[in-house]
Design an enzyme around this catalytic site. Structure first.
Site, PDB file in Angstrom:
ATOM      1  N   ARG B  96       0.843  -1.204   0.000  1.00 52.52           N
ATOM      2  CA  ARG B  96       0.000   0.000   0.000  1.00 52.52           C
ATOM      3  C   ARG B  96       0.876   1.251   0.000  1.00 52.52           C
ATOM      4  O   ARG B  96       0.583   2.232  -0.695  1.00 52.52           O
ATOM      5  CB  ARG B  96      -0.972  -0.015   1.185  1.00 52.52           C
ATOM      6  CG  ARG B  96      -2.145   0.947   1.048  1.00 52.52           C
ATOM      7  CD  ARG B  96      -1.823   2.339   1.568  1.00 52.52           C
ATOM      8  NE  ARG B  96      -1.366   2.261   2.931  1.00 52.52           N
ATOM      9  CZ  ARG B  96      -0.328   2.956   3.405  1.00 52.52           C
ATOM     10  NH1 ARG B  96       0.334   3.805   2.637  1.00 52.52           N
ATOM     11  NH2 ARG B  96       0.059   2.808   4.658  1.00 52.52           N
ATOM     12  N   GLU B 374       4.121   9.842   7.820  1.00 55.18           N
ATOM     13  CA  GLU B 374       2.988  10.696   7.430  1.00 55.18           C
ATOM     14  C   GLU B 374       2.420  11.444   8.624  1.00 55.18           C
ATOM     15  O   GLU B 374       1.218  11.570   8.770  1.00 55.18           O
ATOM     16  CB  GLU B 374       1.896   9.840   6.789  1.00 55.18           C
ATOM     17  CG  GLU B 374       2.309   9.254   5.467  1.00 55.18           C
ATOM     18  CD  GLU B 374       2.290  10.302   4.382  1.00 55.18           C
ATOM     19  OE1 GLU B 374       1.639  11.327   4.554  1.00 55.18           O
ATOM     20  OE2 GLU B 374       2.969  10.076   3.372  1.00 55.18           O
TER      21      GLU B 374
HETATM   22  C1  FAD Z   1       9.149   3.093   6.790  1.00 53.63           C
HETATM   23  C2  FAD Z   1       9.154   4.566   6.642  1.00 53.63           C
HETATM   24  C3  FAD Z   1       8.958   5.145   5.400  1.00 53.63           C
HETATM   25  C4  FAD Z   1       8.989   6.533   5.260  1.00 53.63           C
HETATM   26  N1  FAD Z   1       8.823   7.072   3.994  1.00 53.63           N
HETATM   27  C5  FAD Z   1       9.011   8.416   3.829  1.00 53.63           C
HETATM   28  C6  FAD Z   1       9.002   8.989   2.522  1.00 53.63           C
HETATM   29  O1  FAD Z   1       8.748   8.288   1.524  1.00 53.63           O
HETATM   30  N2  FAD Z   1       9.273  10.304   2.371  1.00 53.63           N
HETATM   31  C7  FAD Z   1       9.541  11.106   3.460  1.00 53.63           C
HETATM   32  O2  FAD Z   1       9.774  12.278   3.251  1.00 53.63           O
HETATM   33  N3  FAD Z   1       9.553  10.592   4.712  1.00 53.63           N
HETATM   34  C8  FAD Z   1       9.294   9.265   4.930  1.00 53.63           C
HETATM   35  N4  FAD Z   1       9.329   8.732   6.197  1.00 53.63           N
HETATM   36  C9  FAD Z   1       9.702   9.597   7.309  1.00 53.63           C
HETATM   37  C10 FAD Z   1       8.596   9.888   8.298  1.00 53.63           C
HETATM   38  O3  FAD Z   1       7.643  10.733   7.741  1.00 53.63           O
HETATM   39  C11 FAD Z   1       9.235  10.425   9.577  1.00 53.63           C
HETATM   40  O4  FAD Z   1       9.902   9.345  10.171  1.00 53.63           O
HETATM   41  C12 FAD Z   1       8.228  11.032  10.514  1.00 53.63           C
HETATM   42  O5  FAD Z   1       7.780  12.261  10.020  1.00 53.63           O
HETATM   43  C13 FAD Z   1       8.785  11.224  11.924  1.00 53.63           C
HETATM   44  O6  FAD Z   1      10.019  11.856  11.898  1.00 53.63           O
HETATM   45  P1  FAD Z   1      11.241  11.280  12.759  1.00 53.63           P
HETATM   46  O7  FAD Z   1      11.364   9.850  12.483  1.00 53.63           O
HETATM   47  O8  FAD Z   1      12.397  12.148  12.497  1.00 53.63           O
HETATM   48  O9  FAD Z   1      10.765  11.421  14.247  1.00 53.63           O
HETATM   49  P2  FAD Z   1      10.920  12.698  15.190  1.00 53.63           P
HETATM   50  O10 FAD Z   1      10.297  13.869  14.556  1.00 53.63           O
HETATM   51  O11 FAD Z   1      12.293  12.795  15.657  1.00 53.63           O
HETATM   52  O12 FAD Z   1       9.991  12.265  16.400  1.00 53.63           O
HETATM   53  C14 FAD Z   1      10.455  11.400  17.441  1.00 53.63           C
HETATM   54  C15 FAD Z   1       9.354  11.312  18.507  1.00 53.63           C
HETATM   55  O13 FAD Z   1       9.107  12.609  19.035  1.00 53.63           O
HETATM   56  C16 FAD Z   1       7.755  12.971  18.903  1.00 53.63           C
HETATM   57  N5  FAD Z   1       7.645  14.398  18.655  1.00 53.63           N
HETATM   58  C17 FAD Z   1       8.224  15.142  17.671  1.00 53.63           C
HETATM   59  N6  FAD Z   1       7.881  16.431  17.795  1.00 53.63           N
HETATM   60  C18 FAD Z   1       7.029  16.507  18.848  1.00 53.63           C
HETATM   61  C19 FAD Z   1       6.315  17.572  19.487  1.00 53.63           C
HETATM   62  N7  FAD Z   1       6.352  18.829  19.002  1.00 53.63           N
HETATM   63  N8  FAD Z   1       5.551  17.288  20.551  1.00 53.63           N
HETATM   64  C20 FAD Z   1       5.461  16.027  21.027  1.00 53.63           C
HETATM   65  N9  FAD Z   1       6.119  14.995  20.487  1.00 53.63           N
HETATM   66  C21 FAD Z   1       6.895  15.232  19.413  1.00 53.63           C
HETATM   67  C22 FAD Z   1       7.262  12.143  17.744  1.00 53.63           C
HETATM   68  O14 FAD Z   1       5.856  11.948  17.800  1.00 53.63           O
HETATM   69  C23 FAD Z   1       8.029  10.847  17.943  1.00 53.63           C
HETATM   70  O15 FAD Z   1       7.379  10.070  18.906  1.00 53.63           O
HETATM   71  C24 FAD Z   1       9.232   7.351   6.380  1.00 53.63           C
HETATM   72  C25 FAD Z   1       9.397   6.760   7.632  1.00 53.63           C
HETATM   73  C26 FAD Z   1       9.354   5.390   7.772  1.00 53.63           C
HETATM   74  C27 FAD Z   1       9.542   4.788   9.120  1.00 53.63           C
END
Ligand code: FAD
Lengths: 250, 395
Positions: B96, B374
């Site tokens: 998906r 997302e």
């Molecule tokens: C399998 C997979 C596929 C993906 N595919 C794509 C893609 O095709 N293109 C793309 O651009 N991205 C993609 N992503 C990236 C994804 O969108 C990000 O991982 C996501 O936005 C979270 O960012 P991060 O992992 O840096 O987490 P972080 O932003 O570092 O967050 C870490 C934790 O902190 C929490 N947090 C962050 N900010 C706050 C706040 N202000 N208040 C409270 N809690 C907070 C979050 O909820 C989370 O629990 C993918 C991720 C995965 C795992």
């Protein structure tokens, strides 16, 4: 190449059916309906033949209630060019009455080929295809599992007890499709959208006289629960004995 | 072969669908049963997307299915589109995801922000599966806060030169084209974010698959590096303008995810129910014990709520009323519910529940990615919090 393919709306083979209050028909509430699976082979064959011939028309014909428009649209979604519904509130249990209505519709159509499934999975008649052939005065080959067409002639294979029969026939002809004739395509999403715009004519059927009616329907008896005799080699003789005497499968 | 999936529809939501919508659902459902189910476990274990399925997915019209027919797409409404996502994710979240990225994150922005020439050039080939795309927004140091990105696009002669790194990019290593979001102005100014269509064979562009994933294994996830990548002016998506452009793509994809999660949940419930009826312990099927009945009752309740939610969301979307916040609510609720359902299904299955032969643990592991990407569950909480109170907790 102009091909007619006759299809039937039947209850999904995997739905549990209930018998209606009249005791002689199905309770259709909550039942999912599909195109009889053998008819899917017929539709696929028709489409492949048309495309191989580089053109022509595939007309899907169904006799049934208004809801059979959905079945026809499934054929249109697969790629048939137009549909004809011979609208009858109920499909008579008399195969000849149905065959007469279909033959009347097909008679002047100028079809090179009329295709059916070898049977409908609800009533198991195996009859309507050959009857239509008879009424139209055309050669008929039933349960076709392989087909070659060349210059107004056809060669079909039929799976028969212990082997394969190869038959030759002249076109136009009526054929009924066996499983394995081809692999029916999935209706593509574009096809589903296009089906809405394809012509679908609804008209009354010229049904023959209905001389056979379904008097009663009954569900098969509930299957008895299985029995576990025990474990290990010691119970094998007893198992063999029961398979012989009770289940009578050995 | 696994039994044919008969659906889960306690509230007869099927009766709220049009004939075309039901036909679309039937096609995708059958395709998943016959084509995806038989191969998904192997791909999952090998950690590879089943690329060989792409031509058929394309032929059936799964990519960008809600975009117009003039670009080779199926031109479906949003409910039919959602049903595709639901059925695909019943198969696997990775598959998906592939369709979401191709349709909602690459084809959508080309359609929404591209010139007519860009649409003509890319969309038909993408609908046909001849060109696979990826969406590069997230960076190693900017996940939930993409507005902070440090990838840049600078004017150079008649074109642009891009520098930066993207991470977690679905389809990154298989893509022939990448939508890269980059800052054209100052680094502290998210309004200068623009989208670029970057062919992945452009010198300076490289992609490397991320290793060691325990989730979404049947999907390729890559790191992208852009080092002095020169592209022409025709690479710029002319109508992209600021952070809201990539966010609007995410709204499209999240919408599909809200549907998809229901599919994964339906698959888990169906499997759990079958298993509960057939697994005998203490001389009776475990389905006869109150604790397992509660599990099943909770699952069915959450599935039913989630189904009604996305269906109405889809109708709103068709009327142009699916606000990002409404989409956030559905993504948050449905993915969270699906995670719970997958976990309970896995537990109901006992030891068998940890095997790949059963789907629950694969779904469970997959849904952890879906929970995070997302917009994490938390971020959607904050988006709703802002919508409710008028006060942003994160800006
Ligand atoms: C399998 C997979 C596929 C993906 N595919 C794509 C893609 O095709 N293109 C793309 O651009 N991205 C993609 N992503 C990236 C994804 O969108 C990000 O991982 C996501 O936005 C979270 O960012 P991060 O992992 O840096 O987490 P972080 O932003 O570092 O967050 C870490 C934790 O902190 C929490 N947090 C962050 N900010 C706050 C706040 N202000 N208040 C409270 N809690 C907070 C979050 O909820 C989370 O629990 C993918 C991720 C995965 C795992």
């Amino acid at each position: 190449m102009k091909i007619a393919v006759c299809i039937k709306r039947v209850p999904d083979t995997e739905t549990r059916v209930k018998i209606a209050a009249d005791g002689a028909s199905l309770d259709e509430s909550g039942v999912k309906f599909i195109m009889s699976p053998y008819d899917e082979y017929a539709v696929e064959e028709a489409l492949q033949r048309r495309d191989k011939a580089g053109g022509g028309e595939v007309v899907a014909v169904a006799l049934g209630p208004d809801a059979a428009q959905e079945t026809l649209r499934a054929a249109l979604a697969m790629g048939a060019d137009r549909g004809v519904l011979l609208k009858a509130e109920r499909i008579p249990a008399d195969a000849l009455a149905v065959a007469k209505a279909l033959a009347a519709e097909l008679k002047d159509g100028g079809y090179d080929l009329v295709l059916f499934g070898k049977m409908a999975v609800d009533d198991y008649h195996h009859a309507v295809g050959p009857m239509v052939a008879e009424l139209l005065g055309l050669p008929c080959v039933t349960a076709v599992s392989k087909l070659e067409l060349e210059g107004g002639k056809g060669v079909a294979e039929r799976e028969i007890e212990g082997g394969v029969e190869v038959v030759e026939f002249a076109l136009p002809a009526v054929l009924t499709a066996e499983k394995g004739l081809n692999t029916p395509r999935y209706p593509a999403l574009k096809g589903i959208m296009a089906a809405k715009k394809k012509p679908l004519e609804v008209k009354p059927p010229a049904l023959g006289e209905v001389r056979v009616v379904a008097a009663a329907l009954a569900l098969p008896p509930e299957r008895k629960a299985g029995r576990i005799l025990g474990e290990g080699p010691d119970v094998v003789p007893e198992l063999v004995r029961l398979l012989r005497t009770e289940a009578k499968v050995l | 072969m696994a039994p044919r999936f008969e659906g889960v529809d306690f509230y007869d939501t099927g009766s709220l669908l049009s004939e075309e919508e039901r036909a679309v659902q039937a096609t995708v459902r059958q395709w998943v049963d016959e084509r995806l189910e038989p191969v998904i476990n192997r791909h999952y274990l090998e950690g590879k997307f089943p690329l060989e399925l792409v031509p058929e997915m394309a032929r059936l019209g799964f990519f960008g299915a809600n975009l117009p027919e003039q670009y080779g797409c199926a031109g479906l409404n949003n409910v039919a589109y959602g049903l595709i996502m639901q059925e695909l994710e019943r198969g696997d979240s990775g598959v998906r995801s592939f369709a979401s990225v191709q349709g909602a994150l690459v084809m959508y922005p080309i359609h929404a922000f591209g010139s007519e020439e860009q649409r003509q050039r890319w969309l038909p080939k993408m609908a046909a599966g001849e060109v696979i795309g990826c969406f590069g927004l997230t960076e190693p140091d900017y996940g939930s806060n993409p507005g902070g990105m440090i990838t840049t696009a600078r004017r150079s002669g008649g074109g642009w030169v891009l520098n930066g790194a993207k991470m977690w990019i679905t389809n990154g290593s298989t893509a022939r084209v990448a939508i890269i979001w980059a800052k054209t102005g100052a680094l502290d100014d998210p309004s200068g974010i623009r989208g670029f269509i970057v062919p992945t064979d452009t010198p300076g562009f490289s992609a490397r698959d991320q290793q060691g994933k325990l989730s979404l294994r049947a999907s390729d996830t890559s790191e992208l590096v852009l080092q002095d990548v020169h592209v022409g002016d025709d690479a710029l998506l002319p109508h992209s303008a600021g952070l809201k452009s990539p966010l609007s793509c995410l709204t499209q994809a999240r919408y599909g995810i809200a549907w998809g999660a229901v599919g994964a949940a339906m698959g888990c419930y169906d499997e759990a129910l079958r298993y509960a009826k057939q697994r005998v312990m203490f001389r009776k099927p475990i389905a006869g014990f109150q604790l397992q009945q509660q599990r099943l009752a909770d699952m069915l309740t959450e599935i039913t709520k989630a189904q009604l939610l996305v269906l109405q969301l889809g109708r709103l979307k068709d009327q142009g009323k699916a606000t990002p916040q409404r989409v956030s609510l559905a993504k948050r609720n449905n993915v969270n519910a699906a995670c719970d359902i997958a976990r309970e299904a896995r537990r109901l299955l006992g030891a068998n529940g940890i095997l790949v032969e059963y789907t629950a643990m694969r779904h469970l592991a997959n849904l952890e990615s879906v929970y995070t990407y997302e917009g994490t569950h938390d971020m959607h909480t904050l988006i709703l919090g802002e919508e409710i109170t008028g006060i942003s907790a994160f800006e």
